[in-house]
Design an enzyme around this catalytic site. Sequence first.
Site, PDB file in Angstrom:
ATOM      1  N   GLU A 211       0.847  -1.195   0.000  1.00  0.00           N
ATOM      2  CA  GLU A 211       0.000   0.000   0.000  1.00  0.00           C
ATOM      3  C   GLU A 211       0.880   1.241   0.000  1.00  0.00           C
ATOM      4  O   GLU A 211       1.747   1.400   0.860  1.00  0.00           O
ATOM      5  CB  GLU A 211      -0.919  -0.024   1.235  1.00  0.00           C
ATOM      6  N   ASP A 319     -21.062   4.414 -11.340  1.00  0.00           N
ATOM      7  CA  ASP A 319     -19.606   4.584 -11.259  1.00  0.00           C
ATOM      8  C   ASP A 319     -19.050   5.579 -12.276  1.00  0.00           C
ATOM      9  O   ASP A 319     -17.921   6.046 -12.113  1.00  0.00           O
ATOM     10  CB  ASP A 319     -18.903   3.233 -11.517  1.00  0.00           C
ATOM     11  N   HIS A 451     -32.665  -9.331  22.638  1.00  0.00           N
ATOM     12  CA  HIS A 451     -31.555  -9.934  23.382  1.00  0.00           C
ATOM     13  C   HIS A 451     -31.594 -11.445  23.225  1.00  0.00           C
ATOM     14  O   HIS A 451     -32.681 -12.029  23.339  1.00  0.00           O
ATOM     15  CB  HIS A 451     -31.660  -9.593  24.874  1.00  0.00           C
TER      16      HIS A 451
HETATM   17  P1  FAD Z   1     -21.174  -1.432 -13.845  1.00  0.00           P
HETATM   18  O1  FAD Z   1     -21.624  -2.439 -12.863  1.00  0.00           O
HETATM   19  O2  FAD Z   1     -19.729  -1.373 -14.171  1.00  0.00           O
HETATM   20  O3  FAD Z   1     -22.024  -1.697 -15.158  1.00  0.00           O
HETATM   21  C1  FAD Z   1     -21.839  -0.964 -16.324  1.00  0.00           C
HETATM   22  C2  FAD Z   1     -22.301  -1.811 -17.497  1.00  0.00           C
HETATM   23  O4  FAD Z   1     -22.352  -0.985 -18.642  1.00  0.00           O
HETATM   24  C3  FAD Z   1     -21.369  -2.959 -17.829  1.00  0.00           C
HETATM   25  O5  FAD Z   1     -22.110  -4.140 -18.011  1.00  0.00           O
HETATM   26  C4  FAD Z   1     -20.718  -2.535 -19.132  1.00  0.00           C
HETATM   27  O6  FAD Z   1     -20.379  -3.633 -19.979  1.00  0.00           O
HETATM   28  C5  FAD Z   1     -21.828  -1.703 -19.745  1.00  0.00           C
HETATM   29  N1  FAD Z   1     -21.377  -0.712 -20.727  1.00  0.00           N
HETATM   30  C6  FAD Z   1     -20.442   0.262 -20.559  1.00  0.00           C
HETATM   31  N2  FAD Z   1     -20.353   1.025 -21.658  1.00  0.00           N
HETATM   32  C7  FAD Z   1     -21.247   0.513 -22.542  1.00  0.00           C
HETATM   33  C8  FAD Z   1     -21.625   0.869 -23.847  1.00  0.00           C
HETATM   34  N3  FAD Z   1     -21.099   1.932 -24.461  1.00  0.00           N
HETATM   35  N4  FAD Z   1     -22.568   0.123 -24.466  1.00  0.00           N
HETATM   36  C9  FAD Z   1     -23.138  -0.943 -23.841  1.00  0.00           C
HETATM   37  N5  FAD Z   1     -22.822  -1.309 -22.613  1.00  0.00           N
HETATM   38  C10 FAD Z   1     -21.888  -0.597 -21.959  1.00  0.00           C
HETATM   39  N6  FAD Z   1     -19.875  -2.320  -4.644  1.00  0.00           N
HETATM   40  C11 FAD Z   1     -20.680  -2.478  -3.576  1.00  0.00           C
HETATM   41  O7  FAD Z   1     -21.538  -1.630  -3.337  1.00  0.00           O
HETATM   42  N7  FAD Z   1     -20.562  -3.565  -2.750  1.00  0.00           N
HETATM   43  C12 FAD Z   1     -19.634  -4.520  -2.967  1.00  0.00           C
HETATM   44  O8  FAD Z   1     -19.544  -5.483  -2.202  1.00  0.00           O
HETATM   45  C13 FAD Z   1     -18.760  -4.387  -4.072  1.00  0.00           C
HETATM   46  N8  FAD Z   1     -17.817  -5.311  -4.337  1.00  0.00           N
HETATM   47  C14 FAD Z   1     -17.025  -5.174  -5.427  1.00  0.00           C
HETATM   48  C15 FAD Z   1     -16.046  -6.149  -5.656  1.00  0.00           C
HETATM   49  C16 FAD Z   1     -15.215  -6.033  -6.763  1.00  0.00           C
HETATM   50  C17 FAD Z   1     -14.174  -7.081  -7.010  1.00  0.00           C
HETATM   51  C18 FAD Z   1     -15.386  -4.940  -7.657  1.00  0.00           C
HETATM   52  C19 FAD Z   1     -14.522  -4.819  -8.887  1.00  0.00           C
HETATM   53  C20 FAD Z   1     -16.329  -3.971  -7.435  1.00  0.00           C
HETATM   54  C21 FAD Z   1     -17.161  -4.072  -6.305  1.00  0.00           C
HETATM   55  N9  FAD Z   1     -18.128  -3.112  -6.018  1.00  0.00           N
HETATM   56  C22 FAD Z   1     -18.919  -3.254  -4.911  1.00  0.00           C
HETATM   57  C23 FAD Z   1     -18.330  -1.942  -6.868  1.00  0.00           C
HETATM   58  C24 FAD Z   1     -19.547  -2.177  -7.788  1.00  0.00           C
HETATM   59  O9  FAD Z   1     -19.322  -3.304  -8.571  1.00  0.00           O
HETATM   60  C25 FAD Z   1     -19.770  -0.959  -8.662  1.00  0.00           C
HETATM   61  O10 FAD Z   1     -19.898   0.195  -7.861  1.00  0.00           O
HETATM   62  C26 FAD Z   1     -21.050  -1.121  -9.479  1.00  0.00           C
HETATM   63  O11 FAD Z   1     -20.998  -2.268 -10.289  1.00  0.00           O
HETATM   64  C27 FAD Z   1     -21.290   0.104 -10.358  1.00  0.00           C
HETATM   65  O12 FAD Z   1     -22.476  -0.064 -11.050  1.00  0.00           O
HETATM   66  P2  FAD Z   1     -22.711   0.630 -12.475  1.00  0.00           P
HETATM   67  O13 FAD Z   1     -24.043   0.162 -12.926  1.00  0.00           O
HETATM   68  O14 FAD Z   1     -22.445   2.071 -12.357  1.00  0.00           O
HETATM   69  O15 FAD Z   1     -21.573   0.049 -13.415  1.00  0.00           O
HETATM   70  P1  NAD Z   2      -9.607   1.665  -3.486  1.00  0.00           P
HETATM   71  O1  NAD Z   2      -9.643   3.084  -3.894  1.00  0.00           O
HETATM   72  O2  NAD Z   2     -10.518   1.171  -2.439  1.00  0.00           O
HETATM   73  O3  NAD Z   2      -8.136   1.297  -2.991  1.00  0.00           O
HETATM   74  C1  NAD Z   2      -6.998   1.445  -3.783  1.00  0.00           C
HETATM   75  C2  NAD Z   2      -5.786   1.476  -2.872  1.00  0.00           C
HETATM   76  O4  NAD Z   2      -4.637   1.382  -3.672  1.00  0.00           O
HETATM   77  C3  NAD Z   2      -5.685   2.764  -2.057  1.00  0.00           C
HETATM   78  O5  NAD Z   2      -5.475   2.444  -0.702  1.00  0.00           O
HETATM   79  C4  NAD Z   2      -4.477   3.467  -2.681  1.00  0.00           C
HETATM   80  O6  NAD Z   2      -3.758   4.244  -1.758  1.00  0.00           O
HETATM   81  C5  NAD Z   2      -3.671   2.289  -3.176  1.00  0.00           C
HETATM   82  N1  NAD Z   2      -2.756   2.595  -4.276  1.00  0.00           N
HETATM   83  C6  NAD Z   2      -3.002   3.386  -5.350  1.00  0.00           C
HETATM   84  N2  NAD Z   2      -1.929   3.366  -6.181  1.00  0.00           N
HETATM   85  C7  NAD Z   2      -0.997   2.555  -5.611  1.00  0.00           C
HETATM   86  C8  NAD Z   2       0.292   2.118  -5.977  1.00  0.00           C
HETATM   87  N3  NAD Z   2       0.851   2.516  -7.125  1.00  0.00           N
HETATM   88  N4  NAD Z   2       0.952   1.286  -5.157  1.00  0.00           N
HETATM   89  C9  NAD Z   2       0.389   0.862  -3.995  1.00  0.00           C
HETATM   90  N5  NAD Z   2      -0.848   1.239  -3.593  1.00  0.00           N
HETATM   91  C10 NAD Z   2      -1.530   2.065  -4.400  1.00  0.00           C
HETATM   92  O7  NAD Z   2      -9.767   0.855  -4.852  1.00  0.00           O
HETATM   93  P2  NAD Z   2     -10.031  -0.681  -5.113  1.00  0.00           P
HETATM   94  O8  NAD Z   2      -9.751  -1.487  -3.928  1.00  0.00           O
HETATM   95  O9  NAD Z   2      -9.343  -0.977  -6.388  1.00  0.00           O
HETATM   96  O10 NAD Z   2     -11.590  -0.700  -5.354  1.00  0.00           O
HETATM   97  C11 NAD Z   2     -12.172   0.068  -6.436  1.00  0.00           C
HETATM   98  C12 NAD Z   2     -13.564   0.485  -6.121  1.00  0.00           C
HETATM   99  O11 NAD Z   2     -14.427  -0.636  -6.046  1.00  0.00           O
HETATM  100  C13 NAD Z   2     -13.631   1.213  -4.801  1.00  0.00           C
HETATM  101  O12 NAD Z   2     -14.031   2.530  -5.046  1.00  0.00           O
HETATM  102  C14 NAD Z   2     -14.662   0.513  -3.994  1.00  0.00           C
HETATM  103  O13 NAD Z   2     -15.634   1.390  -3.512  1.00  0.00           O
HETATM  104  C15 NAD Z   2     -15.309  -0.482  -4.956  1.00  0.00           C
HETATM  105  N6  NAD Z   2     -15.435  -1.745  -4.206  1.00  0.00           N
HETATM  106  C16 NAD Z   2     -16.319  -1.788  -3.173  1.00  0.00           C
HETATM  107  C17 NAD Z   2     -16.421  -2.926  -2.415  1.00  0.00           C
HETATM  108  C18 NAD Z   2     -17.373  -2.960  -1.273  1.00  0.00           C
HETATM  109  O14 NAD Z   2     -18.238  -2.092  -1.207  1.00  0.00           O
HETATM  110  N7  NAD Z   2     -17.281  -3.914  -0.359  1.00  0.00           N
HETATM  111  C19 NAD Z   2     -15.614  -4.030  -2.688  1.00  0.00           C
HETATM  112  C20 NAD Z   2     -14.708  -3.928  -3.722  1.00  0.00           C
HETATM  113  C21 NAD Z   2     -14.631  -2.780  -4.488  1.00  0.00           C
END
Ligand code: FAD
Ligand code: NAD
Length: 476
Positions: A211, A319, A451
């Site tokens: 990190e 997003d 509880h």
């Molecule tokens: P997305 O889910 O990214 O969906 C966008 C869609 O648009 C995709 O299917 C893409 O293919 C499609 N698209 C894009 N451009 C076009 C185009 N021009 N034409 C047609 N289709 C297109 N968030 C949580 O709240 N809780 C969690 O536990 C959590 N866990 C996560 C774990 C991981 C490993 C990751 C990577 C993310 C996690 N997130 C979590 C974040 C969460 O996935 C995103 O915040 C969420 O999916 C965003 O929703 P969205 O609809 O904005 O975009």
């Molecule tokens: P993040 O922003 O949570 O964490 C990225 C981390 O990488 C930060 O701590 C940052 O300081 C560090 N970092 C950045 N550049 C670096 C470098 N060059 N070397 C070392 N460390 C570096 O991003 P993420 O974990 O990739 O997740 C992406 C998004 O997906 C987040 O915004 C999160 O909200 C979403 N997400 C949410 C959940 C959940 O809600 N449970 C789970 C997974 C992902």
Amino acid sequence: MSRGFDVVVIGAGPAGYVAAIRAAQHGKSVACIDEWKNKDGNNAFGGTCLNAGCIPSKALLESSELFHRARHEFKKHGIKTGDVELDLVAMQKRRASIVRQLTGGIAGLLKANKIEGLVGHGKLLAGKQVEFTSVAGTVEVIDAGNVILASGSAPIEIGIAAFDDDKIVDSWGALEFDAVPKRLGVVGAGVIGLELGSVWSRLGAEVTVLEAMDDFLFMADRDVAKVAAKEFKQQGLDIKLGAKVSSAKAGKNSVAVSYDDKDGVQSIEVDKLVVAVGRRPHTDNLLADDAGIQLDDRGFIIVDDECRTRVKGVYAVGDCVRGPMLAHKGSEEGVMVADLIAGEIAEVNYDVIPSVIYTAPEIAWVGKTEAEVKESDRAYKTGSFPFAASGRAKAMEQTSGMVKIISSQDDDEILGVHIVGPMAGELIAEAVLAMEFSASTEDIQRTIHAHPSLAEAMHEASLAVDNKALNFPNKP
Ligand code: FAD
Ligand code: NAD
């Protein structure tokens, strides 16, 4: 003649498909375009969340936690198991099956709501027209009364550790490993780094997390971050803070990673490297040059508080716009926009969006951290209650962590709630509801909690704010 819809949504992740459903509930004709393709080559609705994010990660977190508990905790409960073995193929099959069921469910929901689900690429043209290119390559221009852009985000790739889809992978790659890496490196101790680091560590990998920042979990309350850091260390996650990765070179069998920290240049060798340094808005080929939509300097689509772009009738949610990248934040924006299009009053309360990290213990919070409240100059009081003093947590053998509540001194309003401990992600819902209703600490104090329940820790923490905790000594 071109087809027309009242609403065309581009993107069927949790922001887009929810917006489409709500618009259809308002009686609008709706099309929802999505191009997501899974690693097996099949298209699926649901976006990152269902296919490669929230859902598959939680499936593996649950399975790996059960594996870990069966090996290390069952004995304490008086349960003899013999050797507990990992069947990763079955574990991964279960993950894939959950994803398939849920993404299929979205297709079903679109159909049930009479939404035209279009598989392929969508591009906003000038004049609220959308160019749809199907997977077969046919191109059609669709007229839209309103357009909702919900194109999501993609992992940030760093040049010094470029993805090779084999040894240096993004979070999606790390969800689909077919063997447990002996040594796993993770760049970034953010949400993904901690969740996926936990999964593979529980399944037997030696995990090193690098990190760049000196502070652990900088976005969380310091008290919570301190407990979490101690817990992760005990679990064997080697989290190196202030570690700036300078290079990562994939060889035949391993990846050589160099990083700089306060002691100079360091290096480690790992079998797989996950790069999880954040995500970027995904707007590739989404907007025609004359579509009139502006992006900010980080590539996010610029919108106002109601997710309106500068083009009338074109909105953007999830997003691809400012704010936390969370599924529930995107969904709420989708609902708001569909309601606004239908002429209703709608808003999203951006101050009350919960965050959850699904590690063990879980970490969850809503509202301001103590540091943020301090900075705001508002007089405040705090109270906390440790799960070690909770009967239910003891019965569950999960006593690490605490609930902390921060309230204003003047009118007792709850300003922030921070939890690290068992089921924190569920417990936070009470705090979110309380804050949505602008509740005071006293409101929670006077609410009867069952509880024995973990929720009693929330009740006791609220009492502790006024030095009235019953099951733990109050502050002197
Ligand atoms: P997305 O889910 O990214 O969906 C966008 C869609 O648009 C995709 O299917 C893409 O293919 C499609 N698209 C894009 N451009 C076009 C185009 N021009 N034409 C047609 N289709 C297109 N968030 C949580 O709240 N809780 C969690 O536990 C959590 N866990 C996560 C774990 C991981 C490993 C990751 C990577 C993310 C996690 N997130 C979590 C974040 C969460 O996935 C995103 O915040 C969420 O999916 C965003 O929703 P969205 O609809 O904005 O975009
Ligand atoms: P993040 O922003 O949570 O964490 C990225 C981390 O990488 C930060 O701590 C940052 O300081 C560090 N970092 C950045 N550049 C670096 C470098 N060059 N070397 C070392 N460390 C570096 O991003 P993420 O974990 O990739 O997740 C992406 C998004 O997906 C987040 O915004 C999160 O909200 C979403 N997400 C949410 C959940 C959940 O809600 N449970 C789970 C997974 C992902």
